[in-house]
Design a protein around this motif. Structure first.
Motif, short mmCIF file in Angstrom:
data_model
loop_
_atom_site.label_atom_id
_atom_site.label_comp_id
_atom_site.label_asym_id
_atom_site.label_seq_id
_atom_site.Cartn_x
_atom_site.Cartn_y
_atom_site.Cartn_z
N ALA A 39 -7.78 0.32 10.21
CA ALA A 39 -7.49 -0.76 9.27
C ALA A 39 -6.72 -0.25 8.05
N VAL A 40 -7.05 0.97 7.60
CA VAL A 40 -6.33 1.57 6.47
C VAL A 40 -4.85 1.73 6.82
N TYR A 41 -4.58 2.26 8.00
CA TYR A 41 -3.19 2.53 8.37
C TYR A 41 -2.41 1.29 8.77
N THR A 42 -3.10 0.16 9.02
CA THR A 42 -2.39 -1.10 9.30
C THR A 42 -2.35 -2.02 8.08
N ALA A 43 -3.02 -1.63 7.00
CA ALA A 43 -3.01 -2.44 5.77
C ALA A 43 -1.58 -2.53 5.24
N VAL A 69 0.84 -1.19 0.00
CA VAL A 69 0.00 0.00 0.00
C VAL A 69 0.88 1.24 0.00
N SER A 70 0.55 2.20 -0.88
CA SER A 70 1.29 3.46 -0.92
C SER A 70 0.64 4.47 0.02
N ASP A 71 1.37 5.49 0.36
CA ASP A 71 0.81 6.56 1.20
C ASP A 71 -0.37 7.23 0.50
N GLN A 72 -0.27 7.39 -0.82
CA GLN A 72 -1.35 8.02 -1.58
C GLN A 72 -2.61 7.17 -1.52
N GLU A 73 -2.49 5.85 -1.64
CA GLU A 73 -3.66 4.97 -1.54
C GLU A 73 -4.30 5.07 -0.16
N ARG A 74 -3.47 5.14 0.88
CA ARG A 74 -4.00 5.27 2.24
C ARG A 74 -4.80 6.57 2.38
N GLU A 75 -4.20 7.67 1.90
CA GLU A 75 -4.86 8.97 2.02
C GLU A 75 -6.17 9.01 1.23
N SER A 86 -2.21 -3.57 -1.13
CA SER A 86 -3.34 -2.84 -1.71
C SER A 86 -4.66 -3.59 -1.57
N SER A 87 -4.62 -4.91 -1.72
CA SER A 87 -5.87 -5.69 -1.63
C SER A 87 -6.49 -5.63 -0.24
N ASP A 88 -5.74 -5.25 0.79
CA ASP A 88 -6.29 -5.12 2.14
C ASP A 88 -7.27 -3.95 2.25
N LEU A 89 -7.21 -3.01 1.30
CA LEU A 89 -8.09 -1.84 1.38
C LEU A 89 -9.50 -2.13 0.88
N ALA A 90 -9.68 -3.14 0.02
CA ALA A 90 -10.99 -3.44 -0.56
C ALA A 90 -12.05 -3.70 0.51
N PRO A 91 -11.81 -4.56 1.51
CA PRO A 91 -12.85 -4.79 2.51
C PRO A 91 -13.14 -3.56 3.38
N VAL A 92 -12.13 -2.71 3.55
CA VAL A 92 -12.30 -1.49 4.35
C VAL A 92 -13.26 -0.52 3.67
N LEU A 93 -13.22 -0.49 2.32
CA LEU A 93 -14.06 0.44 1.55
C LEU A 93 -15.34 -0.21 1.05
N GLU A 94 -15.55 -1.49 1.36
CA GLU A 94 -16.72 -2.22 0.88
C GLU A 94 -18.02 -1.52 1.30
N GLY A 95 -18.91 -1.37 0.33
CA GLY A 95 -20.21 -0.76 0.59
C GLY A 95 -20.21 0.75 0.54
N LEU A 96 -19.07 1.34 0.26
CA LEU A 96 -18.99 2.80 0.17
C LEU A 96 -18.69 3.19 -1.27
N ALA A 97 -19.42 4.15 -1.76
CA ALA A 97 -19.19 4.63 -3.12
C ALA A 97 -17.84 5.34 -3.16
N VAL A 98 -17.02 4.95 -4.09
CA VAL A 98 -15.72 5.59 -4.25
C VAL A 98 -15.84 6.55 -5.43
N VAL A 99 -15.74 7.83 -5.17
CA VAL A 99 -15.84 8.84 -6.21
C VAL A 99 -14.43 9.20 -6.65
N VAL A 100 -14.18 8.99 -7.92
CA VAL A 100 -12.86 9.27 -8.46
C VAL A 100 -12.84 10.70 -9.00
N ALA A 101 -11.86 11.45 -8.59
CA ALA A 101 -11.74 12.82 -9.08
C ALA A 101 -11.43 12.79 -10.58
N PRO A 102 -11.94 13.76 -11.31
CA PRO A 102 -11.67 13.77 -12.76
C PRO A 102 -10.22 14.11 -13.05
N GLN A 103 -9.77 13.64 -14.20
CA GLN A 103 -8.47 14.05 -14.71
C GLN A 103 -8.64 15.50 -15.15
#
Length: 176
Positions: free
Chosen positions: A40-44, A8-14, A47-64
């Motif tokens: 859980a995010v900070y102990t992941a 997991v990268s710092d950017q992914e955690r943030e 990268s695959s450890d983050l999927a269950p943490v975000l499960e059920g939450l809409a992830v909004v991706v910022a536009p390019q």
């Protein structure tokens, strides 16, 4: 051959924490759930450890975001949502290689500038934008509508937006 395990990268955690903060703000998580998931995010470790943490939450991706200010920029997409702006400049956005069947959103705006969007011959282009003292030119229907679906919004003020196919005079002109 197995896929490499990415740590997991710092950017992914943030980014994950931003999603969790928005979820608690919206009332989709309690403060206790928020605390547990942030921990859980900070102990992941991977990268695959983050999927269950975000499960059920809409992830909004910022536009390019691609902005040409008093300059000319050629750009290609890295996201399904693109914010393209030209202010006293020119922006050429090459969407001609987008995969078939996928949807893309482009907010293309110009003020005293121009935005040219190159699309494939098979792309379906939907217009939802406006022009005030400006101009918007979009291509007709594709010859074989089996390409991506691109929705173009935004506003042209004292400028213009032109969406062109590869066989167009404007496509050849935009590349130079």
């Amino acid at each position: 051959m197995t896929q490499p395990v990415l740590r997991v990268s710092d950017q992914e955690r943030e980014q994950a924490v931003v999603v969790l903060n928005q979820a608690v703000s919206d009332g989709r998580l309690t403060w206790e759930e928020h605390f547990d998931r942030v921990q859980a995010v900070y102990t992941a470790e991977v990268s695959s450890d983050l999927a269950p943490v975000l499960e059920g939450l809409a992830v909004v991706v910022a536009p390019q975001r691609v902005h040409a200010v008093a300059s000319k920029i050629h750009s290609a997409p890295v996201s399904h949502r693109i914010e393209a702006r030209a202010t006293f400049g020119a922006l050429v956005l090459d969407l001609s290689g987008l995969p078939a069947g996928e949807r893309f959103e482009v907010e293309a705006s110009s003020f005293c500038g121009k935005v040219t969007v190159l699309v494939s011959a098979a792309a379906v282009v939907l217009d939802g934008g406006t022009a005030r003292f400006g101009k918007r030119a979009l291509p007709g229907a594709p010859t074989a509508p089996a390409g991506p679906v691109i929705t173009v919004t935004g506003n042209s003020t004292f400028g213009h937006l032109r969406v062109v196919r590869p066989d167009s005079h404007w496509a050849r002109h935009a590349l130079h």
